[in-house]
Design a protein around this motif. Structure first.
Motif, PDB file in Angstrom:
ATOM      1  N   THR A 214       5.572  29.546 -20.158  1.00 34.09           N
ATOM      2  CA  THR A 214       4.363  28.898 -19.643  1.00 34.09           C
ATOM      3  C   THR A 214       3.094  29.638 -20.035  1.00 34.09           C
ATOM      4  OG1 THR A 214       4.497  30.156 -17.586  1.00 34.09           O
ATOM      5  CG2 THR A 214       5.651  28.030 -17.654  1.00 34.09           C
ATOM      6  N   HIS A 215       3.249  30.763 -20.763  1.00 39.14           N
ATOM      7  CA  HIS A 215       2.114  31.601 -21.158  1.00 39.14           C
ATOM      8  C   HIS A 215       1.288  31.993 -19.934  1.00 39.14           C
ATOM      9  CE1 HIS A 215       3.245  30.799 -25.248  1.00 39.14           C
ATOM     10  NE2 HIS A 215       3.021  29.513 -25.111  1.00 39.14           N
ATOM     11  N   THR A 216       1.996  32.552 -18.940  1.00 36.48           N
ATOM     12  CA  THR A 216       1.358  32.990 -17.708  1.00 36.48           C
ATOM     13  C   THR A 216       1.553  34.490 -17.533  1.00 36.48           C
ATOM     14  OG1 THR A 216       1.808  30.851 -16.675  1.00 36.48           O
ATOM     15  CG2 THR A 216       1.232  32.665 -15.208  1.00 36.48           C
ATOM     16  N   LEU A 217       0.463  35.175 -17.260  1.00 42.43           N
ATOM     17  CA  LEU A 217       0.479  36.608 -16.965  1.00 42.43           C
ATOM     18  C   LEU A 217       0.365  36.788 -15.460  1.00 42.43           C
ATOM     19  CD1 LEU A 217       0.060  39.699 -17.608  1.00 42.43           C
ATOM     20  CD2 LEU A 217      -2.391  39.152 -17.795  1.00 42.43           C
ATOM     21  N   TYR A 218       1.286  37.560 -14.883  1.00 43.49           N
ATOM     22  CA  TYR A 218       1.261  37.885 -13.458  1.00 43.49           C
ATOM     23  C   TYR A 218       0.894  39.355 -13.300  1.00 43.49           C
ATOM     24  CZ  TYR A 218       3.864  33.517 -13.116  1.00 43.49           C
ATOM     25  OH  TYR A 218       4.247  32.199 -13.209  1.00 43.49           O
ATOM     26  N   TRP A 227      -1.657  37.959  -8.579  1.00 45.61           N
ATOM     27  CA  TRP A 227      -2.511  37.022  -9.306  1.00 45.61           C
ATOM     28  C   TRP A 227      -1.782  36.511 -10.541  1.00 45.61           C
ATOM     29  CZ3 TRP A 227      -7.418  36.210  -7.242  1.00 45.61           C
ATOM     30  CH2 TRP A 227      -7.886  37.165  -6.331  1.00 45.61           C
ATOM     31  N   ARG A 228      -2.278  35.369 -11.057  1.00 38.99           N
ATOM     32  CA  ARG A 228      -1.838  34.915 -12.373  1.00 38.99           C
ATOM     33  C   ARG A 228      -3.052  34.599 -13.240  1.00 38.99           C
ATOM     34  NH1 ARG A 228      -2.126  29.206 -12.168  1.00 38.99           N
ATOM     35  NH2 ARG A 228      -1.759  28.326 -10.091  1.00 38.99           N
ATOM     36  N   LYS A 241      -5.199  33.361  -7.419  1.00 35.37           N
ATOM     37  CA  LYS A 241      -4.407  34.099  -6.433  1.00 35.37           C
ATOM     38  C   LYS A 241      -3.138  33.328  -6.093  1.00 35.37           C
ATOM     39  CE  LYS A 241      -6.455  36.166  -2.989  1.00 35.37           C
ATOM     40  NZ  LYS A 241      -7.152  36.378  -1.691  1.00 35.37           N
ATOM     41  N   ILE A 242      -2.011  34.016  -6.140  1.00 31.57           N
ATOM     42  CA  ILE A 242      -0.730  33.449  -5.725  1.00 31.57           C
ATOM     43  C   ILE A 242      -0.436  33.799  -4.273  1.00 31.57           C
ATOM     44  CG2 ILE A 242       1.766  33.567  -6.098  1.00 31.57           C
ATOM     45  CD1 ILE A 242       1.186  33.983  -9.068  1.00 31.57           C
ATOM     46  N   ALA A 243      -0.608  35.075  -3.920  1.00 32.81           N
ATOM     47  CA  ALA A 243      -0.286  35.508  -2.557  1.00 32.81           C
ATOM     48  C   ALA A 243      -1.038  36.778  -2.228  1.00 32.81           C
ATOM     49  CB  ALA A 243       1.215  35.736  -2.412  1.00 32.81           C
ATOM     50  N   ARG A 285       7.112  27.255 -10.189  1.00 31.06           N
ATOM     51  CA  ARG A 285       6.527  25.929 -10.414  1.00 31.06           C
ATOM     52  C   ARG A 285       5.346  25.619  -9.500  1.00 31.06           C
ATOM     53  NH1 ARG A 285      11.743  23.740  -8.355  1.00 31.06           N
ATOM     54  NH2 ARG A 285      11.466  23.177  -6.150  1.00 31.06           N
ATOM     55  N   ASP A 286       5.287  26.264  -8.314  1.00 30.16           N
ATOM     56  CA  ASP A 286       4.184  25.943  -7.408  1.00 30.16           C
ATOM     57  C   ASP A 286       3.636  27.158  -6.651  1.00 30.16           C
ATOM     58  OD1 ASP A 286       6.249  26.450  -5.648  1.00 30.16           O
ATOM     59  OD2 ASP A 286       6.366  24.408  -4.860  1.00 30.16           O
ATOM     60  N   ASP A 287       4.036  28.371  -7.029  1.00 29.90           N
ATOM     61  CA  ASP A 287       3.557  29.609  -6.407  1.00 29.90           C
ATOM     62  C   ASP A 287       3.988  29.755  -4.947  1.00 29.90           C
ATOM     63  OD1 ASP A 287       2.252  30.153  -8.783  1.00 29.90           O
ATOM     64  OD2 ASP A 287       0.274  29.525  -8.049  1.00 29.90           O
ATOM     65  N   SER A 288       4.926  28.947  -4.463  1.00 31.00           N
ATOM     66  CA  SER A 288       5.291  28.980  -3.048  1.00 31.00           C
ATOM     67  C   SER A 288       6.177  30.190  -2.729  1.00 31.00           C
ATOM     68  CB  SER A 288       6.022  27.701  -2.652  1.00 31.00           C
ATOM     69  OG  SER A 288       7.221  27.541  -3.394  1.00 31.00           O
ATOM     70  N   TYR A 289       6.048  30.669  -1.493  1.00 33.85           N
ATOM     71  CA  TYR A 289       6.880  31.769  -1.011  1.00 33.85           C
ATOM     72  C   TYR A 289       8.328  31.310  -0.867  1.00 33.85           C
ATOM     73  CZ  TYR A 289       8.993  34.927   2.421  1.00 33.85           C
ATOM     74  OH  TYR A 289       9.841  35.792   3.081  1.00 33.85           O
TER      75      TYR A 289
END
Length: 353
Positions: A214-218, A227-228, A241-243, A285-289
């Motif tokens: 997905t070319h995502t950096l965390y 963060w992503r 912000k993810i969490a 897929r949705d950053d959910s806990y």
């Protein structure tokens, strides 16, 4: 790494995180969201630097022909770099001075031949960041230094690798929360790189990982949040912000980050919730806990104060069904620090995934 420093004009979230860090570990665990327990199935030999905060970050090379013969790299940030087998034996140690975080990628052109490239953050000069680049010979389990790439001012700290249409990039996380994307070229006799983007978080950060699908950096900002970023060289530099490091699902320090990819766009982000000796999962897929777990004592000791983590899904041999999760153990008394090996199926079963 636990660092508590005076903060001036800090945000309420940062102040709350530092207040949580000051609590005894029992109080932090009691305040946090409950975590299920798993046990390690293996561990490495202790690193050579005793009585110090020394072991830090792992990377995994999966042997596609015989997964049970896969290799794990582990940094001793006071001395160099180990190559371990899945029995935890150190097959090779390379004196590489003060390297901190490590990542690797297979199928990289190195001096005209395809092979395994390992890249580490080099902290030898705190005023000038560098990358240390190594070739991993997977047949002999030997590392060789290819060279160094200058990465701008300030102290190198966290590091992870990612690929996009532009090529292979190293994401170097500096202590002040700056993230530099360095496009690498290892095709010639001497490796080189150029800074193509700079991103910024507000305070100290270290752990990072890239999802190449997905070319995502965390990135974990230790006292603040996970963060992503867009990991593409041409992408936005704005973080999402993810969490938050809220003392519940994620307890500061937020440290190592790993990606467990499933399918085309799903899977889990795993973060070391160092403040309460746990690991927190979020859905890609949705950053959910999703849930939390700890590595508790069994036939092998548990883990505490974990810095670096790494994940490799799939066949990793009969001892590690489902995949291998490697975690740095910050307290391995009476021995020096080391890395613990956890089967991914054990985590899945414990969390009901």
């Amino acid at each position: 790494m636990k660092i508590i420093a005076p903060l001036l004009f800090a945000s309420p979230l940062v102040l709350a995180a530092c207040a949580t860090q000051e609590l005894p570990i029992e109080a932090r665990i009691a305040h946090a969201t409950p975590a299920v327990m798993v046990t390690a199935r293996g561990e490495t030999a202790p690193v050579g630097t005793a009585n110090a905060d020394a072991a830090d970050d792992p990377a995994i090379w999966r042997n596609p022909a015989d997964p049970a013969k896969s290799l794990v790299l582990g940094t001793d940030k006071k001395a160099g770099l180990h190559v371990y087998d899945l029995a935890g034996k150190s097959l090779h140690f390379l004196d590489a001075a003060r390297i901190n975080n490590i990542d690797l990628r297979d199928d990289v052109v190195i001096n005209g031949q395809r092979g395994v490239l390992a890249v580490a953050s080099d902290r030898t000069d705190p005023a000038n960041a560098k990358l240390a680049l190594f070739r991993l010979d997977t047949d002999s389990a030997q590392l060789s230094l290819l060279g160094h790439v200058a990465a701008g001012p300030n102290e190198a700290y966290g590091l992870c690798l990612g690929r996009d249409a532009a090529g292979l990039s190293a994401f170097l996380v500096l202590k002040d929360g700056t993230v530099r994307q360095i496009l690498l070229d290892t095709s010639g006799a001497t490796p080189s790189g150029r800074i193509v983007r700079t991103m910024k978080l507000s305070s100290q950060a270290e752990g990072c990982a890239v999802d190449d699908r997905t070319h995502t950096l965390y990135v974990a900002e230790e006292n603040v949040a996970l963060w992503r970023f867009d990991a593409r060289a041409s992408g936005s530099t704005a973080p999402t912000k993810i969490a938050a490091a809220d003392g519940k699902n994620l307890v500061a320090d937020a440290e190592g980050v790993a990606v467990a990819p499933i399918g085309d766009r799903d899977g889990y982000i795993i973060v070391s919730s160092q403040g309460d000796n746990a690991y927190t999962l979020y859905r890609i897929r949705d950053d959910s806990y999703v849930g939390r777990f700890r590595v508790g004592p069994g036939s092998i000791g548990g883990t505490e104060e974990t810095d670096g983590i790494e994940m490799a899904l799939g066949d990793m041999g009969p001892k590690y069904p489902g995949g291998l999760f490697v975690v740095q153990d910050g307290e391995n008394a009476p021995h020096a620090q080391n890395f613990k090996f956890v089967a991914w199926d054990d985590v899945k079963n414990a969390l009901g995934l």
